[in-house]
Design a protein around this motif. Structure first.
Motif, PDB file in Angstrom:
ATOM      1  N   LEU A 181      67.074 -67.353  86.713  1.00 52.38           N
ATOM      2  CA  LEU A 181      66.621 -65.976  86.890  1.00 52.38           C
ATOM      3  C   LEU A 181      65.252 -65.936  87.560  1.00 52.38           C
ATOM      4  N   VAL A 182      64.396 -66.814  87.149  1.00 57.88           N
ATOM      5  CA  VAL A 182      63.067 -66.867  87.776  1.00 57.88           C
ATOM      6  C   VAL A 182      63.203 -67.144  89.251  1.00 57.88           C
ATOM      7  N   SER A 183      64.075 -68.115  89.577  1.00 55.11           N
ATOM      8  CA  SER A 183      64.259 -68.457  90.995  1.00 55.11           C
ATOM      9  C   SER A 183      64.809 -67.275  91.748  1.00 55.11           C
ATOM     10  N   LEU A 184      65.725 -66.557  91.095  1.00 57.10           N
ATOM     11  CA  LEU A 184      66.270 -65.365  91.734  1.00 57.10           C
ATOM     12  C   LEU A 184      65.153 -64.382  92.081  1.00 57.10           C
ATOM     13  N   GLU A 185      64.162 -64.253  91.174  1.00 58.55           N
ATOM     14  CA  GLU A 185      63.057 -63.350  91.435  1.00 58.55           C
ATOM     15  C   GLU A 185      62.295 -63.777  92.669  1.00 58.55           C
ATOM     16  N   ILE A 186      62.122 -65.103  92.750  1.00 56.00           N
ATOM     17  CA  ILE A 186      61.387 -65.614  93.910  1.00 56.00           C
ATOM     18  C   ILE A 186      62.156 -65.319  95.185  1.00 56.00           C
ATOM     19  N   MET A 187      63.544 -65.511  95.064  1.00 52.88           N
ATOM     20  CA  MET A 187      64.383 -65.223  96.228  1.00 52.88           C
ATOM     21  C   MET A 187      64.221 -63.774  96.642  1.00 52.88           C
ATOM     22  N   LEU A 188      64.239 -62.918  95.638  1.00 51.94           N
ATOM     23  CA  LEU A 188      64.123 -61.497  95.974  1.00 51.94           C
ATOM     24  C   LEU A 188      62.766 -61.194  96.645  1.00 51.94           C
ATOM     25  N   ALA A 189      61.744 -61.942  96.215  1.00 57.84           N
ATOM     26  CA  ALA A 189      60.426 -61.689  96.801  1.00 57.84           C
ATOM     27  C   ALA A 189      60.427 -61.958  98.293  1.00 57.84           C
ATOM     28  N   GLY A 190      61.212 -62.853  98.704  1.00 60.88           N
ATOM     29  CA  GLY A 190      61.221 -63.208 100.121  1.00 60.88           C
ATOM     30  C   GLY A 190      61.540 -62.022 101.017  1.00 60.88           C
ATOM     31  N   PRO A 191      62.767 -61.475 100.956  1.00 60.27           N
ATOM     32  CA  PRO A 191      63.107 -60.322 101.780  1.00 60.27           C
ATOM     33  C   PRO A 191      62.199 -59.112 101.530  1.00 60.27           C
ATOM     34  N   THR A 244      69.094 -74.361  83.704  1.00 63.27           N
ATOM     35  CA  THR A 244      68.961 -73.324  82.679  1.00 63.27           C
ATOM     36  C   THR A 244      68.979 -71.951  83.313  1.00 63.27           C
ATOM     37  N   ILE A 245      69.513 -71.022  82.561  1.00 62.61           N
ATOM     38  CA  ILE A 245      69.701 -69.671  83.114  1.00 62.61           C
ATOM     39  C   ILE A 245      68.347 -68.994  83.348  1.00 62.61           C
ATOM     40  N   VAL A 246      67.420 -69.177  82.436  1.00 62.71           N
ATOM     41  CA  VAL A 246      66.128 -68.507  82.569  1.00 62.71           C
ATOM     42  C   VAL A 246      65.446 -68.893  83.863  1.00 62.71           C
ATOM     43  N   VAL A 259      64.093 -69.491 100.629  1.00 59.58           N
ATOM     44  CA  VAL A 259      64.678 -70.832 100.511  1.00 59.58           C
ATOM     45  C   VAL A 259      64.257 -71.490  99.224  1.00 59.58           C
ATOM     46  N   THR A 260      62.991 -71.324  98.895  1.00 60.97           N
ATOM     47  CA  THR A 260      62.517 -71.910  97.649  1.00 60.97           C
ATOM     48  C   THR A 260      63.296 -71.349  96.469  1.00 60.97           C
ATOM     49  N   GLY A 261      63.461 -70.048  96.495  1.00 58.27           N
ATOM     50  CA  GLY A 261      64.202 -69.436  95.403  1.00 58.27           C
ATOM     51  C   GLY A 261      65.622 -69.961  95.375  1.00 58.27           C
ATOM     52  N   LEU A 262      66.205 -70.049  96.567  1.00 54.32           N
ATOM     53  CA  LEU A 262      67.568 -70.581  96.653  1.00 54.32           C
ATOM     54  C   LEU A 262      67.639 -71.986  96.107  1.00 54.32           C
ATOM     55  N   PHE A 263      66.739 -72.786  96.492  1.00 53.15           N
ATOM     56  CA  PHE A 263      66.724 -74.159  95.985  1.00 53.15           C
ATOM     57  C   PHE A 263      66.628 -74.154  94.466  1.00 53.15           C
ATOM     58  N   GLY A 264      65.776 -73.246  93.980  1.00 53.62           N
ATOM     59  CA  GLY A 264      65.621 -73.176  92.531  1.00 53.62           C
ATOM     60  C   GLY A 264      66.920 -72.782  91.853  1.00 53.62           C
ATOM     61  N   VAL A 265      67.617 -71.804  92.427  1.00 47.77           N
ATOM     62  CA  VAL A 265      68.875 -71.387  91.803  1.00 47.77           C
ATOM     63  C   VAL A 265      69.860 -72.549  91.778  1.00 47.77           C
TER      64      VAL A 265
END
Lengths: 100, 485, 647
Positions: free
Chosen positions: A32-42, A27-29, A16-22
């Motif tokens: 991308l960072v948020s996407l990484e966090i999202m990926l960390a979740g699953p 900014t795209i960077v 969720v945090t990653g999602l919120f970040g996306v």
């Protein structure tokens, strides 16, 4: 709360945090960072579940997710660099030429 | 056989006239004349070899048995007289239109088709076929007015079309109702006449029929199409309109109400006579105010046909006989007047009575012809018109004196409009328009002579016509109608 | 057998008409004149012997059937018949026609050949018509002749085709007589329905026994028919204006024969009239009033033809009154005498006015005694007969017979007698005025004009008849079934005094200046008491306005209902139907005229397009928005999945 549940809650929170970040970041960077966090979740959820059931598939999935994340970052950063060079900026909202 | 030929000969003759010039190099005029002559000969043969009973000739053949539609044709004295008139007028139309060159084959075909459709109306006793021919009549007449007329001819043709087509709906509705409610389904008029119908049903059906016939007749308030149609039609169109189409309306009223709806007729007859009385006066008074010669004669047609309406609704022998005679007489006199006015218009370019005048000096034969039919328009004794009107008035005296008095008013007002017509054309110093007018040519003089001779013969020696019409009149007598003691 | 000669009587004239009117070949002037004359005089040759034989009693009443018509249950039998009345009338008509035709040969010599041809054709048709009428033994032939006369009268009055005045006069005459003809037709048809036959011998008795109201109406209708044709009050306005026709026309039609046809009608149908006292009384009153009115108007006239026209009106009033008091035979006797002297007067006046330059005013006749002596003497003889100078003139005998019959027939008759007597005085006054003026010496002396024998011959013959014919009055009356009255001596004396008083009055009016001025100033009387003007205001003008309104030339309905295209006239009733149709179109069809369903479909289609346009807004091109959509969709799916686990 059992250990598994706590870990699943944590992974859900990461997601969720990653999602919120996306959603919230322009900014795209940072997206991308948020996407990484999202990926960390699953990924965490896979590992936790593998550990709980004693199955090795969880860890295998974690490796898949890692590879996926790496590929994604590579492509994402390439797009970012391309955009920086030609559009002048890393604003995700401004890159809307595929508008309908 | 002879009766179907009466319809088919002109019908196919029309096609012959249309195609003959291109395919065979024949003149369409002589083709049409030949067709009309042949029709007339066939008619005469049928009459001469006819039976002595109710019908001179009778034809019955199945056409669509599952719908009860037959080819049912019957001819008695009245129809025979009208058929003779139609063929004769067809021939006269060709003679009088010798100068028409624009699309002449179609013109002559239209003449043939009008005659064919009218013959169909005069002969049919299968009601659906009757309705078919009734509607069919409108088409060639529309063509004649719209394509070869003058002035605002399209508007006049459309007015003619709308009035008559809408009125035909009444006929169609009544016919369909009668056919649909008959068991087994049939449109045979004689069969349907035997059906028992309630009084209200009879009145309503009669109204449906009557609307169609009265608009064709024409009776005020449905007459508005006639003056425009006549003024804007070519001469042949006017002759066919006045001599033929109007008579179909009169014939319909004469024939079908007494046969199919006797009780309804008894109820509606007083209204019919009153309407006729109104029409007589109205048409005559309006004719007095016209400056266009054709329009004047058109309004006199309204007046004369209203007399026919009075006669038809009168229900007594004299009235019906008068109506029949007036039908035939009016065909002669109005055709002749339209012929003369049309010929005059062709020479001078105008029909306006204010611009014409003094024809006596420049074209005496023309003037004499006008004088003869002036006398006919006045219903001078010795002309068939007087015979018709006098018989109707006699019948009216048997029914109601007030109506007879109103019909007599027509005699008086006719002086005003007839003198207006002849004064504007024949009397006075020759006006510029008339100066160069050539006198009647031979091909115009012969039709006039024939029409004049017929008018005078039937006026002075009426027995032949009266005997011919007698069976039809007796069949149309409504025994339920009262007679003043 | 002899009866069939009757059918031949009108035939020569009819043949002459056909030859002259319808024959397409050209005829030269001589041929036209010969044909016209022969056709005009031949009837006399046929009817003369027949009538003579009948009147002397050698042959009885004859009937010659023409043919039969079967109508309905009735058998209509047309026939011509010879009886006393028809013999006398036919003989008179044929004789006067012959005289006028001979006279017209000379008088109409100014006309071109086509016009002359038309003239003789119409005159012959008229003679044929009148003879058919008087010889008719059935009502149809009677009416045929009656109407034919009216038609010829129209064409002959408007003979001068280029004159609008003549045409208007012809129209007026035709219209007024047609009104009367319509009434006559109604009466004859009603009689036919009563009697079941058209033969006069059956119609007349049936008319007398009809039930009172019906019978009175029939008799009244017949009376109206007679009054109209004979130019009696109130139908008289057409006769003075009809003088616009040539003089022979006035001499034949409008003095002797056609106008007197009404009197012949009344004499024939006298039994029917007499059977209903109201109608008989009305007849007598109408006749007497007209006699007085006509005579008074005639006194004030300045045109000799109009004077003679009013005189005819007055004299026929005498005849009508005679029928009204129950003496039809006496009326017929006066008809014969009047025919003789009136046609004589017209023809002689024509000769005198021609010699005087063509004007027909009385003043222009001054000196005609010197210029045209024969015509003058004949005119004087005719005037004497008209005035009824005692004993020496035929007019005296017939007028006295009328007065005598009136005086003995009850109180109404006595009143009629008084009025007629007054009229007789006035008759004398106006009759001699032209004579005295013509005898006076003119301002410039006039030379003697050559009087053609064709013109003088008939004049002399008629003058002799006008004077000596009195001997025949009594025998004629007896023959026609009447009783020659034997008046008391005082009645005769009063009558004689009246005529002489008239003569004296005439002298006074011409020579006494104050009286002459009075007569000149009597404008209202000259205009016939303005009947004409009143009829115009009451009847003609409103009718014209009605016609104009109905034709849409004025009036408000045109704006409301619209008019047809091409600027043509419309009529309100017809246009109302058209307006109704147009209104229906506006109310019923026009709302649907742009196809609403089609528009709705197209709008729907456009709506889809618009929706698609709006839908494009979802495609922002922004990754974040797509991501949000993904997230929301995922959440929705999860909830859906969770929800589906409920049970």
């Amino acid at each position: 709360m059992t250990g598994l549940n706590a870990l699943l809650a944590l992974s859900g929170g990461l997601f969720v945090t990653g999602l919120f970040g996306v959603l919230a970041r322009r900014t795209i960077v940072l997206q991308l960072v948020s996407l990484e966090i999202m990926l960390a979740g699953p990924a965490l959820a896979f590992v936790a579940a593998g550990a709980h059931h004693g199955a090795v598939e969880g860890t295998a999935m974690f490796l898949l997710v890692l590879a996926l994340a790496a590929a994604e970052v590579a492509v994402g950063l390439a797009i970012y660099l391309h955009l920086r060079r030609h559009e002048g900026g890393g604003d995700a909202d401004a890159t809307a030429r595929l508008r309908g | 056989m002879a009766l179907t030929l009466q319809i088919l000969l002109p019908f196919f003759g029309g096609f012959a006239a249309l195609l003959a010039p291109r395919l065979a190099g024949l003149s369409e005029r002589w083709t049409t004349i030949a067709v009309m002559a042949l029709t007339l000969i066939v008619l005469l043969l049928a009459v001469v070899s006819g039976d002595d009973g109710r019908w001179l000739a009778f034809t019955r053949a199945d056409w669509a048995p599952s719908f009860g539609i037959q080819v049912l044709l019957a001819m008695d004295g009245l129809s025979a007289a009208l058929l003779a008139v139609s063929a004769g007028l067809g021939m006269i139309c060709v003679f009088i239109s010798w100068h028409v060159t624009h699309r002449s084959p179609l013109f002559h075909a239209a003449i043939c088709w009008t005659v064919a459709a009218s013959n169909g109306v005069f002969l049919s006793f299968d009601l659906l076929i009757l309705a078919f021919f009734w509607e069919l009549m409108i088409v060639p007449a529309f063509l004649l007015i719209a394509l070869w007329g003058h002035g605002d001819r399209e508007a006049a043709a459309i007015k003619f079309l709308v009035f008559n087509a809408v009125a035909g709906l009444g006929l169609l509705a009544a016919v369909f109702w009668m056919g649909a409610t008959s068991d087994p389904i049939t449109f045979d008029a004689f069969e349907l006449a035997r059906d028992e119908r309630s009084h209200t049903a009879q009145v309503l059906l009669l109204l449906g029929f009557a609307v169609a016939f009265m608009v064709k007749l024409p009776v005020p308030p449905f007459h508005a199409w006639l003056p425009d149609a006549h003024t804007n039609a070519p001469t042949a169109g006017s002759i066919l309109l006045a001599g033929l189409l109007l008579k179909t309306g009169a014939y319909g009223l004469f024939r079908f109400p007494p046969l199919l709806f006797p009780e309804g007729l008894v109820t509606l007859a007083p209204w019919g006579m009153a309407l006729g009385a109104f029409g007589v006066v109205y048409g005559a008074v309006l004719a007095c105010g016209q400056t266009d010669a054709k329009r004047l004669v058109a309004y006199t047609s309204v007046a004369h046909m209203s007399i026919v309406l009075m006669g038809v609704c009168g229900g007594v022998h004299f009235a019906l006989m008068g109506a029949g005679v007036e039908m035939i007489a009016h065909a002669f006199s109005s055709s002749a007047l339209f012929l003369l006015i049309g010929a005059l218009q062709h020479r001078t370019g105008t029909r306006d009575l204010r611009e014409l005048g003094g024809l006596q000096k420049t074209a005496p034969a023309f003037a004499t012809s006008f004088a003869l039919f002036f006398a006919a328009a006045l219903a001078m004794p010795g002309t068939a018109n007087f015979l018709g009107e006098a018989l109707v008035i006699t019948g009216m005296f048997q029914v109601n004196w007030v109506l007879a008095a109103i019909a007599l008013v027509s005699l008086v007002v006719s002086v005003v409009y007839a003198t207006r017509l002849i004064g504007g054309i024949v009397f006075g110093e020759p006006k510029p328009a008339v100066q160069g007018a050539h006198d009647l040519y031979r091909h115009e003089l012969w039709p006039i002579a024939v029409l004049g001779l017929c008018t005078l013969l039937f006026g002075l020696f009426p027995q032949a016509l009266i005997s011919v019409l007698r069976p039809a009149v007796e069949a149309a007598l409504t025994p339920l109608l009262f007679v003043q003691p | 057998m002899l009866a069939y000669l009757l059918l031949l009587v009108p035939m020569p004239s009819l043949g002459g008409f056909l030859l002259l009117a319808l024959d397409p070949y050209r005829l030269d002037r001589r041929a036209v004149q010969a044909a016209g004359l022969a056709a005009g005089c031949a009837p006399l040759l046929v009817i003369g012997p027949l009538a003579a034989l009948h009147l002397t009693g050698a042959i009885g009443d004859q009937v010659a059937p023409i043919f039969f018509i079967n109508v309905g249950n009735f058998e209509v039998a047309l026939a011509m018949g010879l009886d006393a009345v028809s013999a006398v009338a036919a003989l008179t008509v044929a004789f006067v026609a012959a005289c006028v035709m001979i006279y017209a040969l000379d008088y109409m010599s100014y006309a071109g050949t086509p016009d002359l041809r038309r003239f003789f054709a119409l005159m012959n048709l008229f003679v044929a018509g009148m003879l058919s009428m008087v010889l008719a033994a059935d009502s149809i032939t009677f009416f045929l002749g009656w109407e034919l006369m009216g038609l010829c009268s129209f064409f002959l009055i408007s003979y001068n085709m280029t004159s609008p005045r003549a045409f208007a006069a012809g129209q007026k005459a035709f219209l007024i007589t047609r009104i009367a003809d319509a009434a006559l037709l109604a009466g004859l048809l009603l009689l036919f329905l009563e009697a079941g036959s058209v033969r006069l011998t059956e119609l007349i008795p049936a008319g007398t026994v009809a039930e009172p109201v019906r019978g009175s109406i029939i008799a009244a209708l017949l009376l109206i028919g007679a009054l109209g044709k004979s130019a009696q009050v109130p139908f008289h306005t057409w006769l003075p204006t009809a003088m616009a026709g040539p003089t022979p026309v006035s001499a034949l039609l409008h003095s002797a024969t056609m106008v007197a046809a009404g009197a012949v009608l009344l004499a024939r149908f006298a039994p029917v009239i007499e059977a209903y006292p109201v109608v008989a009384g009305a007849t007598a009153v109408a006749g007497a009033t007209t006699a007085l009115f006509g005579a008074a108007s005639a006194v004030a006239q300045t045109d000799v033809k109009r004077l003679l026209a009013y005189s005819s009106i007055s004299q026929i009033g005498y005849m009508v009154a005679a029928v009204g008091v129950g003496a039809p035979a006496v009326a017929m006797a006066h008809f014969v005498v009047h025919a003789a002297f009136k046609s004589l007067l017209f023809m002689a006046a024509g000769v005198m006015s021609h010699a005087g330059g063509g004007s027909t005013t009385i003043d222009s006749l001054r000196g005609a005694a010197r210029a045209t002596p024969i015509a003058f003497i004949c005119y004087a003889a005719g005037a004497a007969s008209l005035a009824g100078l005692p004993f020496v003139t035929a007019g005296w005998w017939s007028k006295e017979a009328i007065l005598a019959s009136a005086v003995v027939s009850g109180p109404l008759g006595a009143a009629v007698w008084a009025v007629a007597l007054a009229a007789a005085v006035l008759t004398g006054v106006y009759a001699f005025r032209p004579v005295l003026v013509a005898a006076a010496t003119p301002a410039t002396p006039r030379r003697r004009c050559r009087e053609h024998p064709l013109a003088s011959g008939p004049l002399i013959v008629l003058a002799l008849l006008a004077l000596a014919g009195g001997l025949a009055v009594a025998p004629m009356t007896t023959l026609m079934g009447g009783h020659p009255p034997h008046p008391a001596h005082w009645v005769e004396i009063v009558g004689a005094v009246a005529a002489l008083a008239g003569l004296a009055g005439s002298v006074a009016v011409v020579f006494v200046p104050t009286l002459a001025a009075r007569v000149r100033g009597a404008r209202k009387l000259r205009a016939g008491l303005q009947f004409d003007a009143r009829y115009y205001a009451l009847l003609v003008r409103p009718y014209r306005r009605l016609v104009r309104r109905l034709s849409g030339r004025e009036g408000a309905w045109v704006d409301r209902l619209g008019r047809p295209p091409d600027g043509a006239t419309a009529d309100p009733v017809g246009q109302a139907t058209v307006a109704l149709g147009l209104w229906l179109r506006r109310v019923v069809l026009t709302p649907f005229s742009p196809d609403r369903m089609d528009i709705a479909w197209m709008r729907g289609a456009a709506g889809i397009g618009r929706a698609a346009e709006r839908g494009r807004n979802l495609q922002t091109g922004r990754v974040r928005d797509y991501a949000l959509a993904l997230a929301v969709g995922l959440a929705a799916l999860l909830i859906l999945g969770w929800g589906m686990t409920w049970r």
